[in-house]
Design a protein around this motif. Structure first.
Motif, mmCIF file in Angstrom:
data_model
loop_
_atom_site.group_PDB
_atom_site.id
_atom_site.type_symbol
_atom_site.label_atom_id
_atom_site.label_comp_id
_atom_site.label_asym_id
_atom_site.label_seq_id
_atom_site.Cartn_x
_atom_site.Cartn_y
_atom_site.Cartn_z
ATOM 1 N N GLY A 228 0.795 -1.220 0.000
ATOM 2 C CA GLY A 228 0.000 0.000 0.000
ATOM 3 C C GLY A 228 0.825 1.265 0.000
ATOM 4 N N LEU A 229 2.145 1.141 0.109
ATOM 5 C CA LEU A 229 3.026 2.308 0.101
ATOM 6 C C LEU A 229 3.796 2.368 -1.220
ATOM 7 N N ASP A 230 4.227 3.557 -1.579
ATOM 8 C CA ASP A 230 5.057 3.742 -2.765
ATOM 9 C C ASP A 230 6.521 3.742 -2.327
ATOM 10 N N LEU A 231 7.268 2.745 -2.790
ATOM 11 C CA LEU A 231 8.661 2.630 -2.367
ATOM 12 C C LEU A 231 9.497 3.748 -2.978
ATOM 13 N N VAL A 232 10.316 4.345 -2.152
ATOM 14 C CA VAL A 232 11.288 5.342 -2.597
ATOM 15 C C VAL A 232 12.449 4.605 -3.261
ATOM 16 N N GLU A 233 12.994 5.159 -4.342
ATOM 17 C CA GLU A 233 14.151 4.541 -4.980
ATOM 18 C C GLU A 233 15.292 4.396 -3.977
ATOM 19 N N PRO A 234 15.987 3.282 -3.962
ATOM 20 C CA PRO A 234 15.992 2.178 -4.938
ATOM 21 C C PRO A 234 15.078 1.011 -4.578
ATOM 22 N N GLY A 235 14.081 1.205 -3.727
ATOM 23 C CA GLY A 235 13.173 0.137 -3.359
ATOM 24 C C GLY A 235 13.688 -0.679 -2.187
ATOM 25 N N LEU A 236 13.257 -1.930 -2.120
ATOM 26 C CA LEU A 236 13.682 -2.845 -1.062
ATOM 27 C C LEU A 236 14.963 -3.526 -1.520
ATOM 28 N N VAL A 237 16.066 -3.217 -0.853
ATOM 29 C CA VAL A 237 17.384 -3.653 -1.309
ATOM 30 C C VAL A 237 18.236 -4.063 -0.112
ATOM 31 N N PRO A 238 19.348 -4.758 -0.350
ATOM 32 C CA PRO A 238 20.284 -4.990 0.745
ATOM 33 C C PRO A 238 20.631 -3.677 1.429
ATOM 34 N N ILE A 239 20.765 -3.738 2.725
ATOM 35 C CA ILE A 239 20.868 -2.522 3.528
ATOM 36 C C ILE A 239 22.016 -1.617 3.090
ATOM 37 N N VAL A 240 23.103 -2.215 2.613
ATOM 38 C CA VAL A 240 24.255 -1.401 2.205
ATOM 39 C C VAL A 240 24.007 -0.684 0.883
ATOM 40 N N GLU A 241 22.945 -1.096 0.149
ATOM 41 C CA GLU A 241 22.685 -0.521 -1.166
ATOM 42 C C GLU A 241 21.619 0.568 -1.149
ATOM 43 N N TRP A 242 21.067 0.898 0.023
ATOM 44 C CA TRP A 242 20.047 1.939 0.061
ATOM 45 C C TRP A 242 20.721 3.309 0.138
ATOM 46 N N ARG A 243 20.727 4.001 -1.011
ATOM 47 C CA ARG A 243 21.283 5.356 -1.147
ATOM 48 C C ARG A 243 22.629 5.503 -0.424
ATOM 49 N N PRO A 244 23.621 4.692 -0.796
ATOM 50 C CA PRO A 244 24.919 4.774 -0.126
ATOM 51 C C PRO A 244 25.602 6.112 -0.396
ATOM 52 N N VAL A 245 26.380 6.552 0.572
ATOM 53 C CA VAL A 245 27.121 7.803 0.418
ATOM 54 C C VAL A 245 28.173 7.665 -0.673
ATOM 55 N N HIS A 246 28.789 6.490 -0.756
ATOM 56 C CA HIS A 246 29.827 6.241 -1.764
ATOM 57 C C HIS A 246 29.432 5.004 -2.573
ATOM 58 N N PRO A 247 28.616 5.164 -3.620
ATOM 59 C CA PRO A 247 28.104 4.009 -4.368
ATOM 60 C C PRO A 247 29.205 3.142 -4.977
ATOM 61 N N ASP A 248 30.360 3.717 -5.255
ATOM 62 C CA ASP A 248 31.434 2.944 -5.870
ATOM 63 C C ASP A 248 32.276 2.194 -4.857
ATOM 64 N N LEU A 249 31.977 2.399 -3.563
ATOM 65 C CA LEU A 249 32.767 1.771 -2.506
ATOM 66 C C LEU A 249 31.845 1.049 -1.516
ATOM 67 N N LEU A 250 30.961 0.223 -2.051
ATOM 68 C CA LEU A 250 30.008 -0.458 -1.190
ATOM 69 C C LEU A 250 30.726 -1.475 -0.294
ATOM 70 N N PRO A 251 30.368 -1.516 0.996
ATOM 71 C CA PRO A 251 30.914 -2.566 1.860
ATOM 72 C C PRO A 251 30.317 -3.919 1.493
ATOM 73 N N ASP A 252 30.906 -4.981 2.028
ATOM 74 C CA ASP A 252 30.372 -6.321 1.779
ATOM 75 C C ASP A 252 28.941 -6.410 2.309
ATOM 76 N N PRO A 253 28.088 -7.193 1.660
ATOM 77 C CA PRO A 253 26.688 -7.292 2.101
ATOM 78 C C PRO A 253 26.573 -7.943 3.468
ATOM 79 N N VAL A 254 25.491 -7.619 4.152
ATOM 80 C CA VAL A 254 25.154 -8.208 5.445
ATOM 81 C C VAL A 254 23.718 -8.696 5.369
ATOM 82 N N ASP A 255 23.301 -9.451 6.380
ATOM 83 C CA ASP A 255 21.969 -10.050 6.344
ATOM 84 C C ASP A 255 20.903 -9.082 6.825
ATOM 85 N N GLY A 256 20.690 -8.037 6.053
ATOM 86 C CA GLY A 256 19.637 -7.086 6.334
ATOM 87 C C GLY A 256 19.134 -6.461 5.044
ATOM 88 N N TYR A 257 17.816 -6.277 4.932
ATOM 89 C CA TYR A 257 17.206 -5.595 3.789
ATOM 90 C C TYR A 257 16.446 -4.383 4.305
#
Length: 264
Positions: A228-257
């Motif tokens: 029922g909600l409109d997801l803000v970009e980039p949607g439901l993603v791994p926690i490290v991928e939600w609007r990162p400060v440094h998109p080219d230097l993403l840390p390793d993924p962790v178990d969180g969305y």
């Protein structure tokens, strides 16, 4: 005179364990022992703690700075640390109003001392349980205007509501009380990255005396909280991928969305 909350130092508490994993000092030997037990099977738990906190900061900065939200309801806030919700929000907009909700006695004791507002805004805290959304809504209305947009923050708290139907009903009740233009910011724990090691860490947690049972969810189950909600970009993603400060230097993924959704 306000009665001091009773703090049980004989059993581990989620907020204190998380504080320990973040490198904080507001914890006791029993919390450190539990944190170390989980860390032995899932050393990435430290990074999950850090990355979940950074997601909170990025979400609040976006909502207060880019979207213009001026009210925040942060449920299951945990122990105060650097860049709490009201600090990030009031840095972007000094008039922001923030209500924290928790039921851990140590969290409440620290909140009284540390969660102070800017002169232009307001900060309050409530002793309440996420399982009682009606009480939260009623008492939060003393500080927040439910006729204007509010950002509801549910950061890792719903994993302590094991029943999926109950967890969804809680979110529906809370979001249902918010006006159009409000937001839900939420992250939840999964096992899609570390699999059996995450499952083992959760099992150890759940078998420890005194701990609240924890339930990890699938990505699809986390996504249902946003129906029922409109997801803000980039949607439901791994926690490290939600609007990162440094998109080219993403840390390793962790178990969180994580995701942020807007109520139409």
């Amino acid at each position: 005179m306000t009665e001091e909350p009773e703090i049980n130092t004989e059993v581990p508490q989620a907020a204190r364990i998380w504080n320990y994993l973040l490198g904080g000092k507001d914890n006791y030997p029993v919390d450190r022992e539990m944190g170390d037990q989980v860390r032995r099977v899932l050393p990435e738990i430290d990074r999950l703690a850090v990355q979940s906190r950074q997601f909170l900061n990025r979400a609040v900065a976006h909502l207060a700075g880019d979207v213009g939200v001026r009210q925040f309801l942060d449920i299951g806030t945990g122990l105060p640390t650097a860049d709490n919700t009201h600090e990030v929000a009031q840095r972007a907009a000094p008039g922001s109003r923030v209500v924290y909700v928790d039921n851990d006695p140590l969290v409440l004791a620290h909140a009284r001392a540390l969660l102070t507002s800017s002169p232009e805004g307001a900060t309050d805290y409530l002793d309440a349980d996420v399982r009682d959304p009606d009480t939260i809504i009623e008492r939060a209305a003393g500080t927040l205007d439910f006729g204007r947009p509010i950002a509801l923050m549910l950061m890792g708290i719903l994993e302590f509501v094991p029943d999926h139907d109950e967890a969804n009903a809680i979110v529906d009740r809370l979001v249902g009380a918010l006006p159009s233009g409000s937001y839900l910011a939420l992250y939840g724990s999964t096992n899609v990255v570390h699999g059996e090691r995450t499952d083992e860490g959760v099992r150890m947690w759940n078998e420890a005396p005194g701990t609240n049972p924890m339930t990890i969810r699938t990505v699809e189950q986390i996504g249902r909280f946003f129906r029922g909600l409109d997801l803000v970009e980039p949607g439901l993603v791994p926690i490290v991928e939600w609007r990162p400060v440094h998109p080219d230097l993403l840390p390793d993924p962790v178990d969180g969305y994580a995701a942020v959704g807007r109520k139409p």
